[in-house]
Design a protein around this motif. Structure first.
Motif, PDB file in Angstrom:
ATOM      1  N   MET A   1      41.557  52.415  50.651  1.00 42.15           N
ATOM      2  CA  MET A   1      40.213  52.747  50.276  1.00 42.15           C
ATOM      3  C   MET A   1      39.348  51.534  50.595  1.00 42.15           C
ATOM      4  SD  MET A   1      38.628  53.608  46.516  1.00 42.15           S
ATOM      5  CE  MET A   1      39.724  54.973  46.302  1.00 42.15           C
ATOM      6  N   PHE A   2      38.208  51.772  51.175  1.00 40.18           N
ATOM      7  CA  PHE A   2      37.261  50.704  51.449  1.00 40.18           C
ATOM      8  C   PHE A   2      36.052  50.844  50.532  1.00 40.18           C
ATOM      9  CE2 PHE A   2      39.520  51.072  55.459  1.00 40.18           C
ATOM     10  CZ  PHE A   2      39.798  49.746  55.730  1.00 40.18           C
ATOM     11  N   THR A   3      35.561  49.725  50.068  1.00 44.25           N
ATOM     12  CA  THR A   3      34.356  49.702  49.262  1.00 44.25           C
ATOM     13  C   THR A   3      33.541  48.483  49.643  1.00 44.25           C
ATOM     14  OG1 THR A   3      33.493  49.871  47.008  1.00 44.25           O
ATOM     15  CG2 THR A   3      35.423  48.471  47.328  1.00 44.25           C
ATOM     16  N   GLN A   4      32.292  48.474  49.331  1.00 48.47           N
ATOM     17  CA  GLN A   4      31.403  47.413  49.778  1.00 48.47           C
ATOM     18  C   GLN A   4      31.561  46.121  48.980  1.00 48.47           C
ATOM     19  OE1 GLN A   4      27.315  48.607  49.924  1.00 48.47           O
ATOM     20  NE2 GLN A   4      26.604  46.650  50.670  1.00 48.47           N
ATOM     21  N   PHE A   5      31.833  46.229  47.706  1.00 44.14           N
ATOM     22  CA  PHE A   5      31.769  45.058  46.839  1.00 44.14           C
ATOM     23  C   PHE A   5      33.145  44.602  46.344  1.00 44.14           C
ATOM     24  CE2 PHE A   5      27.807  47.449  46.266  1.00 44.14           C
ATOM     25  CZ  PHE A   5      26.917  46.504  46.740  1.00 44.14           C
ATOM     26  N   ALA A   6      33.341  43.289  46.312  1.00 40.86           N
ATOM     27  CA  ALA A   6      34.591  42.710  45.808  1.00 40.86           C
ATOM     28  C   ALA A   6      34.800  43.056  44.341  1.00 40.86           C
ATOM     29  CB  ALA A   6      34.589  41.198  46.010  1.00 40.86           C
ATOM     30  N   ASP A   7      33.723  43.106  43.568  1.00 41.40           N
ATOM     31  CA  ASP A   7      33.847  43.474  42.148  1.00 41.40           C
ATOM     32  C   ASP A   7      34.420  44.882  41.999  1.00 41.40           C
ATOM     33  OD1 ASP A   7      32.872  41.056  41.246  1.00 41.40           O
ATOM     34  OD2 ASP A   7      30.817  41.771  41.007  1.00 41.40           O
ATOM     35  N   THR A   8      34.042  45.781  42.896  1.00 42.97           N
ATOM     36  CA  THR A   8      34.575  47.148  42.847  1.00 42.97           C
ATOM     37  C   THR A   8      36.053  47.154  43.189  1.00 42.97           C
ATOM     38  OG1 THR A   8      32.403  47.985  43.500  1.00 42.97           O
ATOM     39  CG2 THR A   8      34.256  49.505  43.706  1.00 42.97           C
ATOM     40  N   VAL A   9      36.468  46.340  44.140  1.00 40.27           N
ATOM     41  CA  VAL A   9      37.892  46.224  44.484  1.00 40.27           C
ATOM     42  C   VAL A   9      38.674  45.799  43.243  1.00 40.27           C
ATOM     43  CG1 VAL A   9      39.607  44.933  45.834  1.00 40.27           C
ATOM     44  CG2 VAL A   9      37.511  45.748  46.931  1.00 40.27           C
ATOM     45  N   ARG A  10      38.207  44.764  42.587  1.00 37.14           N
ATOM     46  CA  ARG A  10      38.902  44.277  41.384  1.00 37.14           C
ATOM     47  C   ARG A  10      38.914  45.330  40.280  1.00 37.14           C
ATOM     48  NH1 ARG A  10      36.760  39.569  43.484  1.00 37.14           N
ATOM     49  NH2 ARG A  10      34.726  39.810  42.479  1.00 37.14           N
ATOM     50  N   TYR A  11      37.788  45.986  40.058  1.00 36.07           N
ATOM     51  CA  TYR A  11      37.697  47.021  39.017  1.00 36.07           C
ATOM     52  C   TYR A  11      38.689  48.155  39.288  1.00 36.07           C
ATOM     53  CZ  TYR A  11      35.840  50.857  36.240  1.00 36.07           C
ATOM     54  OH  TYR A  11      35.734  51.915  35.377  1.00 36.07           O
ATOM     55  N   LEU A  12      38.683  48.675  40.508  1.00 34.75           N
ATOM     56  CA  LEU A  12      39.578  49.789  40.838  1.00 34.75           C
ATOM     57  C   LEU A  12      41.043  49.375  40.756  1.00 34.75           C
ATOM     58  CD1 LEU A  12      37.614  51.321  43.834  1.00 34.75           C
ATOM     59  CD2 LEU A  12      37.883  52.315  41.544  1.00 34.75           C
ATOM     60  N   THR A  13      41.360  48.214  41.289  1.00 35.95           N
ATOM     61  CA  THR A  13      42.740  47.726  41.249  1.00 35.95           C
ATOM     62  C   THR A  13      43.218  47.554  39.814  1.00 35.95           C
ATOM     63  OG1 THR A  13      42.433  46.598  43.373  1.00 35.95           O
ATOM     64  CG2 THR A  13      44.285  45.887  42.028  1.00 35.95           C
ATOM     65  N   ASP A  14      42.414  46.889  39.001  1.00 35.83           N
ATOM     66  CA  ASP A  14      42.778  46.662  37.596  1.00 35.83           C
ATOM     67  C   ASP A  14      42.961  47.981  36.845  1.00 35.83           C
ATOM     68  OD1 ASP A  14      42.635  43.955  38.092  1.00 35.83           O
ATOM     69  OD2 ASP A  14      40.709  43.677  37.063  1.00 35.83           O
ATOM     70  N   ASN A  15      42.060  48.924  37.055  1.00 35.30           N
ATOM     71  CA  ASN A  15      42.135  50.189  36.327  1.00 35.30           C
ATOM     72  C   ASN A  15      43.289  51.063  36.797  1.00 35.30           C
ATOM     73  OD1 ASN A  15      39.855  50.784  34.241  1.00 35.30           O
ATOM     74  ND2 ASN A  15      38.990  49.460  35.810  1.00 35.30           N
ATOM     75  N   LEU A  16      43.596  51.065  38.063  1.00 42.40           N
ATOM     76  CA  LEU A  16      44.769  51.817  38.531  1.00 42.40           C
ATOM     77  C   LEU A  16      46.045  51.220  37.951  1.00 42.40           C
ATOM     78  CD1 LEU A  16      43.792  52.487  42.240  1.00 42.40           C
ATOM     79  CD2 LEU A  16      44.091  54.200  40.438  1.00 42.40           C
ATOM     80  N   GLN A  17      46.151  49.901  37.967  1.00 43.95           N
ATOM     81  CA  GLN A  17      47.333  49.256  37.397  1.00 43.95           C
ATOM     82  C   GLN A  17      47.430  49.500  35.901  1.00 43.95           C
ATOM     83  OE1 GLN A  17      46.661  45.283  38.872  1.00 43.95           O
ATOM     84  NE2 GLN A  17      47.928  45.640  40.686  1.00 43.95           N
ATOM     85  N   ALA A  18      46.310  49.512  35.205  1.00 46.41           N
ATOM     86  CA  ALA A  18      46.298  49.785  33.764  1.00 46.41           C
ATOM     87  C   ALA A  18      46.771  51.208  33.458  1.00 46.41           C
ATOM     88  CB  ALA A  18      44.905  49.564  33.191  1.00 46.41           C
ATOM     89  N   ARG A  19      46.627  52.095  34.441  1.00 48.38           N
ATOM     90  CA  ARG A  19      47.072  53.487  34.291  1.00 48.38           C
ATOM     91  C   ARG A  19      48.457  53.699  34.907  1.00 48.38           C
ATOM     92  NH1 ARG A  19      41.837  53.189  33.971  1.00 48.38           N
ATOM     93  NH2 ARG A  19      40.631  54.665  32.762  1.00 48.38           N
ATOM     94  N   ASN A  20      49.183  52.594  35.059  1.00 50.67           N
ATOM     95  CA  ASN A  20      50.565  52.592  35.544  1.00 50.67           C
ATOM     96  C   ASN A  20      50.731  53.099  36.963  1.00 50.67           C
ATOM     97  OD1 ASN A  20      51.596  51.492  33.128  1.00 50.67           O
ATOM     98  ND2 ASN A  20      51.456  53.510  32.190  1.00 50.67           N
ATOM     99  N   VAL A  21      49.692  52.977  37.785  1.00 50.24           N
ATOM    100  CA  VAL A  21      49.837  53.231  39.220  1.00 50.24           C
ATOM    101  C   VAL A  21      50.447  51.963  39.805  1.00 50.24           C
ATOM    102  CG1 VAL A  21      48.645  53.719  41.388  1.00 50.24           C
ATOM    103  CG2 VAL A  21      47.883  54.806  39.268  1.00 50.24           C
ATOM    104  N   THR A  22      51.578  52.107  40.439  1.00 50.83           N
ATOM    105  CA  THR A  22      52.299  50.943  40.949  1.00 50.83           C
ATOM    106  C   THR A  22      52.053  50.755  42.438  1.00 50.83           C
ATOM    107  OG1 THR A  22      54.276  52.250  41.382  1.00 50.83           O
ATOM    108  CG2 THR A  22      54.115  51.186  39.225  1.00 50.83           C
ATOM    109  N   HIS A  23      52.437  49.598  42.927  1.00 51.47           N
ATOM    110  CA  HIS A  23      52.331  49.260  44.351  1.00 51.47           C
ATOM    111  C   HIS A  23      50.883  49.309  44.824  1.00 51.47           C
ATOM    112  CE1 HIS A  23      56.700  49.474  44.516  1.00 51.47           C
ATOM    113  NE2 HIS A  23      56.605  50.638  43.901  1.00 51.47           N
ATOM    114  N   VAL A  24      49.995  48.697  44.034  1.00 52.73           N
ATOM    115  CA  VAL A  24      48.555  48.658  44.306  1.00 52.73           C
ATOM    116  C   VAL A  24      48.147  47.211  44.549  1.00 52.73           C
ATOM    117  CG1 VAL A  24      46.264  49.086  43.339  1.00 52.73           C
ATOM    118  CG2 VAL A  24      48.137  50.630  42.797  1.00 52.73           C
ATOM    119  N   ALA A  25      47.259  47.007  45.520  1.00 46.51           N
ATOM    120  CA  ALA A  25      46.706  45.670  45.749  1.00 46.51           C
ATOM    121  C   ALA A  25      45.261  45.807  46.194  1.00 46.51           C
ATOM    122  CB  ALA A  25      47.506  44.918  46.803  1.00 46.51           C
ATOM    123  N   GLY A  26      44.507  44.749  45.970  1.00 45.37           N
ATOM    124  CA  GLY A  26      43.126  44.686  46.413  1.00 45.37           C
ATOM    125  C   GLY A  26      42.949  43.540  47.379  1.00 45.37           C
ATOM    126  N   VAL A  27      42.081  43.740  48.373  1.00 45.12           N
ATOM    127  CA  VAL A  27      41.814  42.710  49.379  1.00 45.12           C
ATOM    128  C   VAL A  27      40.307  42.507  49.489  1.00 45.12           C
ATOM    129  CG1 VAL A  27      42.060  42.063  51.797  1.00 45.12           C
ATOM    130  CG2 VAL A  27      43.862  43.358  50.692  1.00 45.12           C
TER     131      VAL A  27
END
Length: 86
Positions: A1-27
């Motif tokens: 998934m591509f997004t414009q803002f680094a803050d959005t990358v961190r938000y999405l990554t953190d929230n997916l991991q908090a919901r036990n979605v595994t094998h997730v990374a943000g760049v």
């Protein structure tokens, strides 16, 4: 998934991991080694299939435009593009 803002990358990554979605990374532009993460996300097109175990492979990669050029993502199954309208 591509997004414009680094803050959005961190938000999405953190929230997916908090919901036990595994094998997730943000760049983002601040990532230490974006190429290493791309290799884990798309190992076949980078000739790393035999070196990346399933346990270490990424299923979800969320990125800013830092990956928009020069990275081969052709073997990923789904690519989602996110545009945020303000």
């Amino acid at each position: 998934m591509f997004t414009q803002f680094a803050d959005t990358v961190r938000y999405l990554t953190d929230n997916l991991q908090a919901r036990n979605v595994t094998h997730v990374a943000g760049v983002t532009g601040q990532s230490k080694d974006p190429t290493e993460l791309v290799g884990r996300f798309s190992p076949a097109s980078h000739g790393k299939r035999d070196r990346i175990s399933q346990a270490n492979e990424l299923r979800v990669l969320i990125a800013t435009d830092v990956l928009s050029e020069g990275h081969n993502l052709q073997d990923c199954a789904i690519m989602a593009l996110q545009y945020l309208l303000c």
